[in-house]
Design an enzyme around this catalytic site. Structure first.
Site, PDB file in Angstrom:
ATOM      1  N   CYS A  78      83.395 -44.349  -8.340  1.00  0.00           N
ATOM      2  CA  CYS A  78      82.568 -45.413  -8.570  1.00  0.00           C
ATOM      3  C   CYS A  78      83.165 -46.729  -9.573  1.00  0.00           C
ATOM      4  CB  CYS A  78      81.075 -45.236  -9.243  1.00  0.00           C
ATOM      5  SG  CYS A  78      79.705 -46.314  -9.437  1.00  0.00           S
ATOM      6  N   HIS A 187      79.340 -41.779  -5.044  1.00  0.00           N
ATOM      7  CA  HIS A 187      79.307 -40.515  -5.993  1.00  0.00           C
ATOM      8  C   HIS A 187      79.338 -39.332  -5.169  1.00  0.00           C
ATOM      9  CE1 HIS A 187      78.288 -42.775  -9.896  1.00  0.00           C
ATOM     10  NE2 HIS A 187      77.657 -43.712  -9.001  1.00  0.00           N
ATOM     11  N   GLU A 189      79.788 -36.684  -6.359  1.00  0.00           N
ATOM     12  CA  GLU A 189      79.183 -35.623  -7.140  1.00  0.00           C
ATOM     13  C   GLU A 189      77.342 -35.837  -6.941  1.00  0.00           C
ATOM     14  OE1 GLU A 189      78.903 -38.971  -9.740  1.00  0.00           O
ATOM     15  OE2 GLU A 189      80.311 -38.342  -8.362  1.00  0.00           O
TER      16      GLU A 189
END
Length: 207
Positions: A78, A187, A189
């Site tokens: 990001c 992202h 994650e």
């Protein structure tokens, strides 16, 4: 594996996601550990200028530069990707980035900003990060700014960069693979199984 703690980013989310795919992870601001680890992850959320200030506070910009010069893997996420470019412009204010890549990060030109939610990406042939991932898989984005062009050709000793694109009011850079330096605007994650596959691919490339 080190996640660089410089006061910004989804540190625990990134840690959990990397542990999920088998990584041995340490979250730390320690300069030497960040230099010596097998792989360094640089997450980032918020404003470009604030992220750069945090990075400089732990000498993160120098750590990244030294690792790239030594062909040591780095993954930016990001705003941790955005600061790898020469500069960012937010609200008319220009901030110098780490300058690993030429170009400017500026505001998306779209009817709805921020770009928040799930989106597909267009990965190039031969991508390591997206190897085996269905092109229709979606990744999770939350951002108002991005690099909307790519200016760098191959730079010895690294091969030509592999640039992945996405669309929100026009094309923007969604991911880059450039020798030891990789990054995603989305992202991983927060991207479920698709993000886990990408992180697993990155880890495999470290071996």
């Amino acid at each position: 594996m080190v996640i660089l703690d410089y006061g910004s980013g989804n540190l625990r989310s990134a840690e959990r996601a990397l542990r999920r795919v088998g990584a041995d992870v340490l979250v730390t601001p320690d300069h030497q550990l960040a230099l010596d680890c097998d792989g360094l992850v640089v997450p980032g959320v918020g404003a470009f200028a604030a992220v750069m200030a945090g990075l400089r506070g732990v000498r993160g910009d120098r750590i990244i530069g030294k690792r790239v010069a030594g062909n040591r893997p780095v993954l930016g996420i990001c705003v941790g990707m955005q600061v790898l470019f020469e500069r960012g412009i937010e609200h008319g204010v220009q901030t110098e980035g780490c300058a690993e890549w030429p170009g400017t990060v500026d505001r998306l030109e779209a009817e709805v900003v921020p770009h928040m939610g799930w989106n597909t990406v267009r990965a190039p042939e031969g991508s390591v990060l997206f190897d085996g991932i269905d092109p229709e898989r979606r990744f999770y984005f939350v951002h108002s700014y991005a690099a909307r062009s790519w200016e760098l050709d191959a730079r010895p000793p690294f091969p030509e960069p592999k640039v992945t694109w996405a669309d929100h009011g026009g094309d923007f850079v969604a991911a880059v693979e450039n020798g030891p330096l990789s990054a995603t605007q989305f992202h991983p994650e927060k991207s479920g199984d698709a993000g886990a596959e990408l992180l697993r691919n990155w880890l495999k490339a470290l071996a």
